[in-house]
Scaffold this active site. Structure first.
Site, PDB file in Angstrom:
ATOM      1  N   CYS A  21       0.824  -1.202   0.000  1.00 56.20           N
ATOM      2  CA  CYS A  21       0.000   0.000   0.000  1.00 56.20           C
ATOM      3  C   CYS A  21       0.859   1.253   0.000  1.00 56.20           C
ATOM      4  CB  CYS A  21      -0.916   0.008   1.209  1.00 56.20           C
ATOM      5  SG  CYS A  21      -1.924  -1.466   1.389  1.00 56.20           S
ATOM      6  N   ARG A  64       3.743  -0.293  -6.544  1.00 55.04           N
ATOM      7  CA  ARG A  64       3.608  -1.147  -5.373  1.00 55.04           C
ATOM      8  C   ARG A  64       2.498  -2.182  -5.541  1.00 55.04           C
ATOM      9  NH1 ARG A  64       5.336   0.937  -0.202  1.00 55.04           N
ATOM     10  NH2 ARG A  64       6.873   2.558  -0.500  1.00 55.04           N
ATOM     11  N   TRP A  69      -3.920  -2.466  -1.062  1.00 47.41           N
ATOM     12  CA  TRP A  69      -3.943  -3.860  -1.500  1.00 47.41           C
ATOM     13  C   TRP A  69      -4.728  -4.637  -0.465  1.00 47.41           C
ATOM     14  CZ3 TRP A  69      -2.871  -6.631  -5.713  1.00 47.41           C
ATOM     15  CH2 TRP A  69      -2.898  -8.026  -5.577  1.00 47.41           C
ATOM     16  N   ASN A 121      -1.188   1.929   6.465  1.00 49.14           N
ATOM     17  CA  ASN A 121      -0.450   0.805   5.891  1.00 49.14           C
ATOM     18  C   ASN A 121      -0.094  -0.154   7.017  1.00 49.14           C
ATOM     19  OD1 ASN A 121      -0.475   1.960   3.381  1.00 49.14           O
ATOM     20  ND2 ASN A 121       1.692   2.469   3.339  1.00 49.14           N
ATOM     21  N   GLY A 122      -0.217  -1.453   6.779  1.00 52.24           N
ATOM     22  CA  GLY A 122       0.177  -2.423   7.782  1.00 52.24           C
ATOM     23  C   GLY A 122      -0.971  -3.339   8.159  1.00 52.24           C
ATOM     24  N   GLU A 150      21.830 -19.711  -4.816  1.00 52.07           N
ATOM     25  CA  GLU A 150      21.577 -18.307  -5.157  1.00 52.07           C
ATOM     26  C   GLU A 150      22.123 -17.373  -4.077  1.00 52.07           C
ATOM     27  OE1 GLU A 150      20.214 -14.592  -6.500  1.00 52.07           O
ATOM     28  OE2 GLU A 150      20.881 -16.447  -7.480  1.00 52.07           O
ATOM     29  N   LYS A 173      24.850 -14.249  -4.523  1.00 53.00           N
ATOM     30  CA  LYS A 173      24.631 -12.864  -4.104  1.00 53.00           C
ATOM     31  C   LYS A 173      25.809 -12.355  -3.276  1.00 53.00           C
ATOM     32  CE  LYS A 173      22.043 -11.597  -6.296  1.00 53.00           C
ATOM     33  NZ  LYS A 173      21.810 -12.687  -7.093  1.00 53.00           N
ATOM     34  N   GLU A 226      29.131 -11.992  -5.456  1.00 57.57           N
ATOM     35  CA  GLU A 226      29.175 -11.022  -6.546  1.00 57.57           C
ATOM     36  C   GLU A 226      29.210  -9.579  -6.067  1.00 57.57           C
ATOM     37  OE1 GLU A 226      25.810 -10.979  -9.259  1.00 57.57           O
ATOM     38  OE2 GLU A 226      24.453 -11.624  -7.674  1.00 57.57           O
ATOM     39  N   HIS A 275      32.076 -34.787   2.186  1.00 56.56           N
ATOM     40  CA  HIS A 275      32.704 -35.556   1.114  1.00 56.56           C
ATOM     41  C   HIS A 275      33.819 -34.752   0.445  1.00 56.56           C
ATOM     42  CE1 HIS A 275      29.881 -38.841   1.501  1.00 56.56           C
ATOM     43  NE2 HIS A 275      28.877 -37.982   1.461  1.00 56.56           N
ATOM     44  N   LYS A 298      24.791  -5.606 -15.939  1.00 62.38           N
ATOM     45  CA  LYS A 298      23.413  -5.988 -15.633  1.00 62.38           C
ATOM     46  C   LYS A 298      22.867  -6.963 -16.666  1.00 62.38           C
ATOM     47  CE  LYS A 298      19.634  -6.033 -13.363  1.00 62.38           C
ATOM     48  NZ  LYS A 298      19.614  -6.806 -12.110  1.00 62.38           N
TER      49      LYS A 298
END
Length: 605
Positions: free
Chosen positions: A2, A27, A74, A100-101, A482, A486, A489, A505, A600
């Site tokens: 929201c 949003r 929302w 909001n919340g 992943e 992050k 990089e 192992h 990118k």
């Protein structure tokens, strides 16, 4: 999520607020509303289900004011509707409020204080404004009633609140807890917003509000007090006027902004790909083409490849279609033996990835059907594939992909759901993807709101580390790969993601005193096994950070994840990993958004 905007002292309140809402459209939302008051006895409330453009159509030429609040909602509690849209009004018509919340004890508050009050909508937010009205009727001043209301919201509640008393329409009352709010300092007036982008057209100087603070805001005065009622003095911060900084809003780096945007992206995807009744908005021709295949081949590079690993689980579990995941650069020159009726899915943020395009060219030459899932409409892979599904994540500027990764997994979940339902599988029918992704969005928001706790962990364990490991099993292993990417990089810490059981192992030879090992545990069936692997590395001197689902957590675990659907845990588990990478890079003094040697969009093979 929201969006909130407010202003006091500007004669063009309507124009300013609508512009602010428009800047917050990314949003995701399902309704919008505005309240303005001219401080001369005239005020106007306009609300609508749907887009901001629909709200603008409903605002007549006579609607004007010098103070106002506006909101994009929302739906969480209550369906999308005009009645449930903000601003909400107290029963006596005195107080107007946007929020909001989530108010977790709203039902208990209604029972305790508001049994005789007639509610217009179904939201938890309306309880707040009705409470203010209730306490004001007991003789409290507006500020006292506002503070009393905040005091009865339980610890689990989150809020960013703006309120106007029409009997004193010169002041905005503001409260904040785990929902971002900024005060914008202007010349002769002041504004409030949940994202600086909303008000960069009128100011570049902002004051950040902290949890528990209450503010009385007028055109010429900003009175902030902490949770104990003590006055707070805080300097403004300046958002640079160059274009790139404006895109970052109040954030120092795009990467952190894009991490914070992920809850909103989840909501946006639900909005784009599902109907309110839970049915799917995915092209039936695409569904038919995939169902006609005997095997799915997901082809991608880097972070998108890792999203494909999670997608493998989703497609096989919900649609029961055998699925393989391939690194694009390997597939292009070492193509495996294909099934008789393959269908190809290309995952790419930019839609321009050269290695993936090389494979798509081969696929098209062979006449096989394909789908590109991308963030960029009309990109090369989108144009040349048979079908396209968009990520709707908004521009992703930081080189290290964050919101595109989670968006790719979410789109895979939406597609797997649509396939499974169309094929008649009960698991897919039982998977309420609209609800589950909304739960994920709320969980993501909880985690990004706790970013400063994660910043401390990065400082303690990673700021001076030379190498590190992420470990996990099953879907947690997919996330670990992943997460490791992050960290390496953007912070240049040599980091590897391993299946937890594989460490012993050979790789456990690299564990030495002080080596950071970050463990991800979200799966009940293998949690105890991963715990054993933690003990193995601790015995060799490792410093373990545990990222654990709430229902599996122990008191010693540093990061506890909100509970989400078992096949969607990657969407929340990756958030702290992204934040650890961000803060490790920042603390080491590196260029977070532009890591060395990286671009990118990788347009060369």
């Amino acid at each position: 999520m929201c969006g909130i905007v407010g202003e006091v002292g500007n004669d063009n309140a309507v124009e300013l607020l609508i512009h602010g809402l428009t800047k917050l459209e990314y949003r995701g939302y399902d309704s919008a509303g505005i309240y303005v008051n001219d401080e001369k006895g005239n005020d106007y409330l306009v609300k609508t289900k749907g887009r901001i453009s629909e709200l603008e159509k409903k605002i007549g030429d006579d609607v004007h004011g010098t103070i106002g609040i506006a909101h994009t909602r929302w739906a969480t509690h209550g369906i999308p509707s005009e009645a449930n849209a903000h601003p909400h009004v107290s029963e006596d018509g005195r107080f107007y409020l946007v929020h909001n919340g989530v108010i977790t004890n709203f039902k208990e508050l209604k029972e305790e204080y508001l049994q005789g009050v007639k509610f217009v909508g179904e939201t938890d937010s309306e309880v707040i404004v009705q409470l203010v009205g209730h306490f004001a009727k007991e003789g409290m001043s507006t500020l006292e009633a506002f503070k009393k209301t905040i005091s009865v919201l339980d610890d689990g509640s989150t809020y960013g609140i703006l309120m106007i008393d029409r009997e004193n329409p010169e002041t905005l009352y503001i409260a904040k807890k785990k929902s971002p709010l900024l005060i914008g300092v202007c010349d002769g007036f002041n504004v409030v917003c949940s994202d600086a982008m909303a008000m960069l057209n009128v100011t570049h100087d902002f004051i950040e509000l902290h949890d528990g603070e209450i503010v009385e805001l007028t055109a010429n005065e900003i009175k902030i007090q902490d949770a104990n009622g003590q006055p707070v003095e805080r300097k403004t911060f300046h958002v640079d006027e160059d274009a790139s900084a404006s895109e970052k809003g109040a954030y120092e780096h795009f990467m952190l902004k894009e991490i914070d945007e992920q809850p909103a992206v989840m909501h946006k995807l639900v909005q784009e790909y599902t109907n309110e009744d839970g049915s799917m908005k995915i092209d039936q021709d695409l569904i038919n083409a995939i169902e006609d295949a005997d095997r799915l081949y997901i082809v991608a590079a880097g972070t998108s490849y890792h999203a494909g690993l999670v997608g493998h689980e989703l497609f096989e579990k919900f649609a029961k279609i055998p699925t393989e995941v391939h690194v694009a650069s390997e597939f292009a020159y070492n193509q495996p033996l294909l099934s008789k009726k393959p269908f190809f899915i290309f995952l790419t943020q930019s839609g321009e990835t050269a290695d993936s395009h090389q494979v798509l060219t081969q696929v098209n030459e062979a006449g096989y059907p394909s789908l590109t899932i991308t963030n960029v409409a009309n990109s090369t892979l989108s144009r040349e594939a048979t079908y396209t599904l968009l990520l709707y994540a908004g521009p992703e500027i930081a080189v290290a992909s964050t919101k595109a990764y989670t968006a790719q997994i979410a789109v895979e979940a939406l597609l797997a759901k649509a396939l499974g339902v169309d094929m008649g599988y009960q698991e897919a029918k039982d998977f309420d993807v609209r609800k589950e992704l909304s739960i994920v969005a709320n969980g993501m928001q909880e985690l990004v709101d706790e970013k400063h706790d994660i910043e401390k962990l990065a400082q303690k364990y990673l700021a001076k580390a030379r190498n590190a490991f992420y470990i996990g099993r099953a879907i947690d292993y997919d996330t670990a790969i992943e997460a490791a990417l992050k960290l390496k990089e953007v912070s240049y810490i040599q980091t590897e993601g391993f299946a937890a059981g594989e460490l012993k192992h050979g790789t456990i030879a690299l564990i030495e005193e002080g080596t950071p090992v970050i463990s991800i545990i979200t799966d009940h069936t293998i949690a105890s096994h991963t715990r054993s692997n933690e003990e193995e590395v601790v015995a060799r001197g490792a410093n373990v950070i545990s990222i654990v689902s709430k229902d599996l957590a122990k008191d010693t675990d540093q990061i506890v994840l909100p509970t989400v659907h078992p096949l969607l845990t990657s969407l929340v588990a990756i958030i702290p990993a992204q934040l650890l990478a961000y803060y490790a890079s920042e603390q080491r003094g590196y260029d977070v958004d532009k890591p060395r040697n990286l671009a990118k969009s990788v347009t060369v093979e």
